[in-house]
Design an enzyme around this catalytic site. Structure first.
Site, mmCIF file in Angstrom:
data_model
loop_
_atom_site.group_PDB
_atom_site.id
_atom_site.type_symbol
_atom_site.label_atom_id
_atom_site.label_comp_id
_atom_site.label_asym_id
_atom_site.label_seq_id
_atom_site.Cartn_x
_atom_site.Cartn_y
_atom_site.Cartn_z
ATOM 1 N N LYS A 45 38.510 38.803 37.392
ATOM 2 C CA LYS A 45 39.477 39.159 38.422
ATOM 3 C C LYS A 45 40.693 39.702 37.670
ATOM 4 O O LYS A 45 41.393 38.974 36.972
ATOM 5 C CB LYS A 45 39.865 37.957 39.264
ATOM 6 C CG LYS A 45 40.787 38.365 40.390
ATOM 7 C CD LYS A 45 41.269 37.196 41.203
ATOM 8 C CE LYS A 45 42.322 37.691 42.186
ATOM 9 N NZ LYS A 45 43.339 36.673 42.438
ATOM 10 N N GLY A 84 51.009 33.055 47.310
ATOM 11 C CA GLY A 84 51.648 31.762 47.516
ATOM 12 C C GLY A 84 52.589 31.689 48.703
ATOM 13 O O GLY A 84 53.172 30.652 48.967
ATOM 14 N N ALA A 108 45.410 36.603 48.461
ATOM 15 C CA ALA A 108 46.837 36.277 48.383
ATOM 16 C C ALA A 108 47.549 36.368 49.729
ATOM 17 O O ALA A 108 47.416 37.342 50.451
ATOM 18 C CB ALA A 108 47.565 37.170 47.378
ATOM 19 N N ASN A 115 43.913 30.044 47.944
ATOM 20 C CA ASN A 115 44.219 28.959 47.003
ATOM 21 C C ASN A 115 45.340 28.063 47.525
ATOM 22 O O ASN A 115 45.096 26.954 47.975
ATOM 23 C CB ASN A 115 44.578 29.533 45.619
ATOM 24 C CG ASN A 115 44.795 28.442 44.575
ATOM 25 O OD1 ASN A 115 44.640 27.263 44.837
ATOM 26 N ND2 ASN A 115 45.149 28.827 43.378
ATOM 27 N N THR A 116 46.574 28.595 47.534
ATOM 28 C CA THR A 116 47.726 27.748 47.875
ATOM 29 C C THR A 116 47.543 27.006 49.206
ATOM 30 O O THR A 116 47.830 25.819 49.308
ATOM 31 C CB THR A 116 49.013 28.598 47.947
ATOM 32 O OG1 THR A 116 49.137 29.321 46.724
ATOM 33 C CG2 THR A 116 50.239 27.733 48.143
#
Lengths: 254, 369
Positions: free
Chosen positions: A95, A156, A182, A204-205
């Site tokens: 990535k 994030g 993202a 993710n976050t």
């Protein structure tokens, strides 16, 4: 089924592995998500250390490890980190992240394209993280990248699809899978991206910092499945005006 | 315009006065904002805002988790030398103190490095006094080179150098620079720094910029709280950071708020800094600079550290020893007294107990070579 670089995936949810409160919480969240591909920050893993938390928690037998070049400020650094990831034997997937500004971590399109061309030449399977720029997406596709990964919002931020219009164009024009990466903060954001026709999402976050990451991972799993099902079902268009149930121009055909 | 010229444009004493007279109503209004800017700094550090410390802490906690997740980066300092030509009234390394000085040999550097590595550390910060004739850039570069096979990240906290010298250290494997201004008040600065190169206030103030130009990945600023009023330092630090962030935008910035503890020369501070002050300054900087690395020193007591860890901090030192080679049993003069002597194992256990993940590696030498 989603196919990237000849590999098929049942799950259209990819997970980032940072920010979790422990390796164990990460492991359980990954399991709950049903994901088959997880990112691994080369800078975080200590490949020479048998005690490394990450490598002890999850196995490349269970997930395709997607090493990322997190921290790279230019093409040269990104290429070096990608090579290191491959030398570790993690995988020849990468990535590609080139983020010269360390706070918003927005990707540098120019350097990303330079790095992508080189890494493809070296036989890497390159998945570039990009701003939602349809022209750049086409350039990267032409360079031989196996997906494009436009951001929904700065990483994030959990703000959702702030770049929706551009992502739509990328999806419309792309011949490689589009993975929205993202900024996805809630399962409904993920669902929305999938309904639009994104091939997968990377989260993710939103999972890692949830009060209950394992439960949230399951919520994302279901949202991604629902969004994909809706897309495949052919979503009825929304219209601003009422449509007459009795057609007005039938007389022309009689 | 350099950062030094930029900082001269502001009347920080006036801003400080402004901060002292902030009314609670202004704090309440400010805390309703979703984001904060430099103009909010006098309010956020004001005495009035200290009454809202719980709200500040809640916001700071949320932003930190959002931006950094549940991670806490651990690192360890290694003092290479206590030789110093400066006379600084608050420091144990000061030239006016008469004791045998020590600079580590190659073998000692490697021995200490190996020991720290075996404890699990991967990020190391190398420190020296300021003795550029013996502990020069070549010595420091050599130490970095000796340690680079062992550590993923190597930082330095050393005498101010020039851009080309920093470039050399980066080539040897160093990725981060720490330089504290000690105090941003020029006249006060001179009262503490009596002789030696460190007396040059503006030279030190410009140093982070030299480092940024050289290409350090990370630069840490700070002030030694207790030399002057902490609110004055906070204002200067905020503006200094803001300048650097705009002009050297590829650098990851960090900050630390060390408080003066006892020294052997019986220095006592005229500007004591309370626990609540440390919490307030950490929270204010987190609200203003969401992505800033914030380090909490082992100068602080364990119980205070335990409580402050989740509130905005991202980096912790552990098992610190501030004497050269102190990890391997030498008994040289230390720079200052640490209060939290818990092992990295115990710190990690504490972090896990509050839902934070101790991270020992978040960098790689491959970024440099």
């Amino acid at each position: 089924m989603l196919t990237i670089a000849k590999r098929t995936f049942k799950s259209r949810l990819f997970l980032g592995t940072g920010k979790f409160s422990s390796a164990n919480v990460m492991k359980e969240s990954l399991q709950a998500s049903g994901s088959e591909m997880v990112t691994v920050a080369v800078r975080r893993v200590d490949i020479n250390n048998p005690q490394d938390d990450f490598l002890n928690a999850i196995s490349p037998k269970d997930y395709l490890f997607l090493p990322n070049t997190s921290g790279a400020r230019n093409a040269e650094e990104a290429i070096r980190i990608a090579r290191l990831g491959r030398a570790f034997g993690v995988s020849d997937w990468v990535k590609l992240e080139v983020t010269p500004e360390p706070n918003y971590l927005l990707p540098d399109g120019t350097e990303t394209l330079i790095a992508a061309r080189q890494l493809v030449k070296e036989g890497f399977k390159v998945l570039p993280y990009i701003n939602a720029d349809p022209i750049l997406a086409k350039h990267l596709e032409d360079a031989g990248c196996c997906t494009v990964m436009p951001l929904a919002a700065p990483i994030g931020t959990n703000k959702g699809l702030t770049t929706k219009d551009q992502i739509k164009i990328i999806i419309e024009q792309s011949t490689v899978p589009v993975v929205v990466d993202a900024g996805i903060g809630t399962p409904s954001h993920a669902s929305e991206a999938m309904e639009m026709g994104a091939d997968a999402v990377l989260v993710n976050t939103a999972i890692a910092v949830a009060q209950d990451p394992v439960k949230m991972a399951l919520a994302f799993k279901q949202a991604v499945m629902a969004g994909r099902l809706a897309f495949e079902s052919g979503i009825a268009n929304t219209v601003d005006t009422a449509q007459a149930s009795s057609p007005l121009t039938n007389f022309l055909r009689t | 315009m350099t950062s030094v010229d930029y900082l001269k444009r502001f009347d920080f004493h006036a801003l400080y006065e402004q901060s002292l007279t902030v009314k609670p109503e202004t704090v309440i209004q400010t805390l309703k904002q979703s984001t904060f800017s430099l103009s909010d700094l006098p309010t956020l550090i004001s005495p009035a805002a200290s009454q809202f410390i719980e709200s500040l802490a809640q916001r700071s906690y949320q932003i930190t988790r959002q931006r950094f997740g549940n991670m806490m980066q651990l690192f360890v300092p290694l003092y290479l030398s206590n030789e110093c030509y400066n006379h600084c009234t608050y420091c144990n390394f000061s030239i006016h103190l008469d004791y045998p000085r020590k600079t580590l040999t190659d073998d000692e550097i490697i021995e200490n490095g190996k020991l720290l590595k075996s404890k699990g550390f991967n990020h190391i910060l190398l420190l020296t006094g300021e003795a550029p004739k013996t502990v020069d850039v070549n010595y420091i570069g050599h130490a970095i080179k000796l340690l680079s096979p062992l550590f993923s990240s190597i930082g330095v906290e050393i005498q101010p150098l020039k851009q080309s010298e920093y470039e050399y250290l980066i080539k040897q494997g160093c990725d981060s620079l720490t330089v504290y201004q000690e105090t941003y008040e020029p006249d006060i600065y001179k009262q503490y720094h009596l002789t030696g190169k460190k007396r040059l206030f503006e030279n030190r103030l410009y140093t982070p910029e030299e480092g940024a130009k050289a290409g350090f990945f990370k630069i840490n600023l700070g002030a030694l709280l207790g030399l002057y009023d902490w609110r004055f330092e906070a204002l200067n630090l905020g503006y200094h950071l803001s300048y650097l962030h705009k002009h050297y935008w590829k650098v990851k910035y960090g900050i630390s708020f060390p408080r003066i503890t006892e020294t052997i020369s019986s220095f006592s501070t005229l500007y004591p800094v309370k626990d609540i002050d440390i919490v307030q300054i950490i929270c204010a900087f987190r609200l203003l600079f969401n992505d800033l690395s914030i380090t909490l020193s082992t100068r602080e007591h364990p119980s205070f550290r335990n409580h402050v860890m989740p509130l905005g901090v991202t980096h912790l030192s552990a098992e610190s020893n501030t004497s050269p080679g102190g990890y391997c049993g030498t008994n040289e003069q230390d720079q200052f007294q640490i209060h939290d002597s818990r092992s990295v194992h115990d710190i990690s256990k504490q972090l896990h107990s509050i839902g934070l993940d101790p991270v020992v590696k978040d960098w790689d030498q491959a970024f440099i070579r």
